[in-house]
Motif scaffolding. Structure first.
Motif, short mmCIF file in Angstrom:
data_model
loop_
_atom_site.label_atom_id
_atom_site.label_comp_id
_atom_site.label_asym_id
_atom_site.label_seq_id
_atom_site.Cartn_x
_atom_site.Cartn_y
_atom_site.Cartn_z
N ALA A 252 -13.74 -1.56 7.65
CA ALA A 252 -13.30 -0.16 7.33
C ALA A 252 -12.02 0.15 8.08
CB ALA A 252 -14.60 0.99 7.78
N ASN A 253 -11.07 0.96 7.33
CA ASN A 253 -9.72 1.18 7.92
C ASN A 253 -9.13 2.41 7.50
OD1 ASN A 253 -8.96 -1.92 8.87
ND2 ASN A 253 -10.08 -2.30 6.92
N ILE A 254 -8.47 2.94 8.29
CA ILE A 254 -7.71 4.01 8.02
C ILE A 254 -6.34 4.04 8.69
CG2 ILE A 254 -8.82 5.77 9.85
CD1 ILE A 254 -8.49 7.98 7.93
N ALA A 255 -5.18 4.45 8.14
CA ALA A 255 -3.85 4.52 8.58
C ALA A 255 -3.39 5.59 8.06
CB ALA A 255 -3.03 3.11 8.26
N SER A 256 -2.73 6.49 8.93
CA SER A 256 -2.04 7.84 8.60
C SER A 256 -1.21 7.54 7.49
CB SER A 256 -1.74 8.54 9.86
OG SER A 256 -0.56 7.89 10.54
N GLY A 257 -0.82 8.69 6.80
CA GLY A 257 0.32 8.96 6.17
C GLY A 257 1.05 10.24 6.31
N ASP A 258 2.20 10.46 5.40
CA ASP A 258 3.09 11.47 5.99
C ASP A 258 2.42 12.91 5.13
OD1 ASP A 258 5.18 12.77 7.40
OD2 ASP A 258 6.28 12.72 5.54
N ARG A 259 2.34 13.97 5.93
CA ARG A 259 1.81 15.13 5.29
C ARG A 259 2.79 15.90 4.55
NH1 ARG A 259 -2.43 17.75 9.90
NH2 ARG A 259 -3.58 15.92 9.97
N ASP A 263 9.38 18.41 6.25
CA ASP A 263 9.26 18.54 7.63
C ASP A 263 9.85 17.60 8.60
OD1 ASP A 263 7.59 16.55 8.10
OD2 ASP A 263 5.61 18.06 8.42
N ARG A 264 10.04 17.99 9.75
CA ARG A 264 10.59 17.10 10.82
C ARG A 264 9.63 16.20 11.43
NH1 ARG A 264 15.97 18.27 10.94
NH2 ARG A 264 16.24 17.32 12.92
N ARG A 265 8.59 15.79 10.81
CA ARG A 265 7.52 14.97 11.48
C ARG A 265 7.16 13.82 10.56
NH1 ARG A 265 2.13 16.99 14.25
NH2 ARG A 265 4.02 17.82 15.79
N LEU A 266 7.14 12.57 11.00
CA LEU A 266 7.01 11.33 10.00
C LEU A 266 5.53 10.83 10.39
CD1 LEU A 266 7.65 9.35 7.87
CD2 LEU A 266 8.84 7.84 9.73
N ALA A 313 -13.01 -0.29 -1.67
CA ALA A 313 -12.55 0.83 -2.39
C ALA A 313 -11.49 1.43 -1.61
CB ALA A 313 -14.05 1.88 -2.41
N TYR A 314 -10.51 1.99 -2.08
CA TYR A 314 -9.25 2.54 -1.61
C TYR A 314 -8.94 3.96 -1.76
CZ TYR A 314 -7.97 -2.39 -1.40
OH TYR A 314 -7.93 -3.86 -1.13
N TRP A 315 -8.39 5.06 -0.89
CA TRP A 315 -8.10 6.27 -1.02
C TRP A 315 -6.87 6.47 -0.25
CZ3 TRP A 315 -12.97 4.48 0.47
CH2 TRP A 315 -13.90 4.81 -0.35
N ARG A 316 -6.02 7.28 -0.58
CA ARG A 316 -5.10 7.97 0.19
C ARG A 316 -5.57 8.82 1.37
NH1 ARG A 316 -0.64 11.15 -2.86
NH2 ARG A 316 -2.35 12.20 -3.82
N ASP A 321 1.86 11.65 0.76
CA ASP A 321 2.33 10.23 0.61
C ASP A 321 2.02 9.65 -0.18
OD1 ASP A 321 4.15 8.46 1.73
OD2 ASP A 321 3.29 8.50 3.63
N GLY A 322 2.70 8.61 -0.56
CA GLY A 322 2.40 7.46 -1.62
C GLY A 322 1.50 6.35 -1.12
N ILE A 323 1.54 5.18 -1.85
CA ILE A 323 0.96 3.99 -1.45
C ILE A 323 2.06 2.91 -1.27
CG2 ILE A 323 -1.37 4.76 -2.09
CD1 ILE A 323 -0.92 3.11 -4.63
N TYR A 324 1.73 1.98 -0.34
CA TYR A 324 2.54 0.76 0.09
C TYR A 324 1.97 -0.28 -0.10
CZ TYR A 324 4.77 4.97 2.26
OH TYR A 324 5.40 6.10 2.58
N ASP A 325 2.79 -1.49 -0.34
CA ASP A 325 2.28 -2.86 -0.02
C ASP A 325 2.59 -3.23 1.29
OD1 ASP A 325 4.86 -3.29 0.51
OD2 ASP A 325 5.68 -4.28 -1.30
N VAL A 326 2.17 -4.55 1.38
CA VAL A 326 1.82 -5.20 2.78
C VAL A 326 3.08 -5.30 3.74
CG1 VAL A 326 0.97 -7.20 4.09
CG2 VAL A 326 -0.11 -6.28 2.19
N PRO A 327 4.27 -5.46 2.96
CA PRO A 327 5.70 -5.53 3.83
C PRO A 327 6.12 -4.06 4.24
CG PRO A 327 5.80 -7.16 1.92
CD PRO A 327 4.29 -6.27 1.80
N GLY A 328 5.57 -3.11 3.37
CA GLY A 328 5.78 -1.64 3.85
C GLY A 328 6.63 -0.90 2.74
N GLN A 329 6.81 -1.61 1.82
CA GLN A 329 7.71 -1.10 0.34
C GLN A 329 6.64 -0.01 -0.16
OE1 GLN A 329 11.18 -1.57 0.09
NE2 GLN A 329 10.62 -2.63 2.27
N GLN A 330 7.22 1.21 -0.53
CA GLN A 330 6.48 1.91 -1.42
C GLN A 330 6.35 1.76 -2.86
OE1 GLN A 330 7.37 6.60 -2.37
NE2 GLN A 330 5.87 6.77 -0.72
#
Length: 393
Positions: A252-259, A263-266, A313-316, A321-330
């Motif tokens: 089970a994993n969760i990694a944050s995304g940009d809200r 704004d001036r916060r990533l 099963a995957y959720w945002r 924010d969108g979704i990304y591949d393993v290298p980090g490209q959206q």
């Protein structure tokens, strides 16, 4: 002396859910890794070359696909005793690095071309503890022969400690400093400095195993503050005496995304240099702005044959924010969708260790798109197939 030769085929139908540039793709990876490892008293020298080629990559071969003939690893060690129970090792050169579970710094071994680093490491081992400090630059892989070079813009440093807690329990505590003078996020290219603070608990007791990790990131991306985090867990139980010796596992994993992109916060988590095939053999999803549940069962069929069945099963994590591949490209921006569900995946993997040096594997996967994918573009189910043969001695 040793060597590894691997041939791997991967085929995709409706890759990226049918989105360009290569919705239907099938390619062959070939690599050969010869090595020489020499020890003379306290001194060690290790050299490993690589010949890596790709054929048929529809979107064009990238740094994980092809490098030609090059130096994969070349480093020297000096090891000195530290009392009766430890030693100090100083290492310099080019090497593959795998820290902990490789969630942040891994060798990228699954794809065709691993990810080496140039730099220095100081490792101190004493009793049940190991502490290491390092200053490295990732190697930028070139497509031709002998053209792999240290990155001019990216750097990685930090401290990583592993402590034994006794009775099968251990803990990793670490700080990683990552910087990139030309970082990309969405349409922006600016300087990035990111500190990652983490703790990992892992161990085993009878048939139970656990590997839980929490990561906090702070820093600057241009003029924006970085506030990101991730929690990753893996828990399994093995029935070693039961028929087929099944193992049940839940990741089970969760990694944050940009809200809010304005704004001036990533808030998007950066997995830095993670292991390849992060969520399975053929998953298109990487560990940014993601929450997932990943149960699986694997069995031993005898005569060196194993099989695994997994569902994901995957959720945002964030609707902004969108979704990304393993290298980090959206790979899919958020658009106008508020949906969180990305999709569901099922994967089957069969492996055969024919003897001590020869192995084969076949994997098949289906990724059914969820509401978010259907609302933001092409949404065809992805069919994926992988087949691999490896000789290692």
């Amino acid at each position: 002396m040793g060597a590894e030769a691997r041939a791997r085929y991967e085929g995709f139908d409706s890759n990226n859910w049918g989105q360009a540039p290569a919705p239907d793709d099938g390619y062959l990876w070939l690599r050969f890794l010869p090595l020489v490892d020499v020890h003379a008293g306290p001194v060690r020298a290790f050299v490993q070359g690589i010949a890596g080629y790709a054929s048929g990559v529809g979107a064009g071969a990238g740094p994980a696909d092809e490098t030609g003939i090059d130096l994969l690893q070349g480093f020297a060690d000096l090891q000195l005793p530290l009392g009766d129970r430890g030693n100090v090792t100083l290492r310099g050169g080019r090497e593959l690095i795998a820290l902990g579970s490789e969630r942040l710094v891994g060798s990228r071994y699954g794809p065709n071309i691993p990810q080496p680093f140039d730099g220095a490491r100081l490792m101190v081992t004493h009793g049940g503890a190991q502490v290491q400090g390092f200053l490295m630059r990732p190697v930028a892989t070139g497509p031709g022969n002998l053209d792999d070079r240290s990155s001019r813009t990216r750097r990685l440093g930090g401290l990583y400690a592993t402590l034994s807690l006794g009775t099968g329990n251990s803990v990793d505590i670490y700080w990683l400093r990552y910087s990139d003078d030309a970082a990309h996020y969405r349409d922006a290219q600016v300087g990035e400095r990111r500190d990652t603070y983490g703790v990992r608990l892992f161990g085993t007791r009878t048939g139970l195993r656990w590997n839980w990790e929490a990561m906090l990131q702070r820093g600057r991306f241009g003029t924006a503050d970085i506030h990101a985090w991730s929690i990753a867990t893996e828990t399994s139980y093995s029935f070693a005496k039961a028929p087929l010796a099944p193992r049940l596992r839940l990741r089970a994993n969760i990694a944050s995304g940009d809200r809010d992109p304005n704004d001036r916060r990533l808030g998007t988590f950066n997995a830095l240099f993670p292991k390849g095939k992060y969520f399975g053999e053929l998953s298109p999803i990487g560990p940014r702005n993601i929450a997932n549940l990943h149960p699986s069962i694997d069995v031993d069929l005898g005569r060196g044959v194993t099989a695994e069945l997994a569902g994901v099963a995957y959720w945002r994590a964030s609707q902004g924010d969108g979704i990304y591949d393993v290298p980090g490209q959206q790979i899919r921006p958020t658009g106008d969708s508020d949906a969180r569900h990305i999709g569901n995946q099922v994967e089957v993997l069969v492996g055969w260790q024919a003897n001590t040096i020869l192995s084969f594997s076949v994997s098949a996967s289906l990724f059914a798109p969820g509401e978010f994918v259907r609302e933001t573009g092409p949404a065809r189910p992805i069919h994926m197939l992988g087949a691999e043969a490896m000789l290692r001695f």
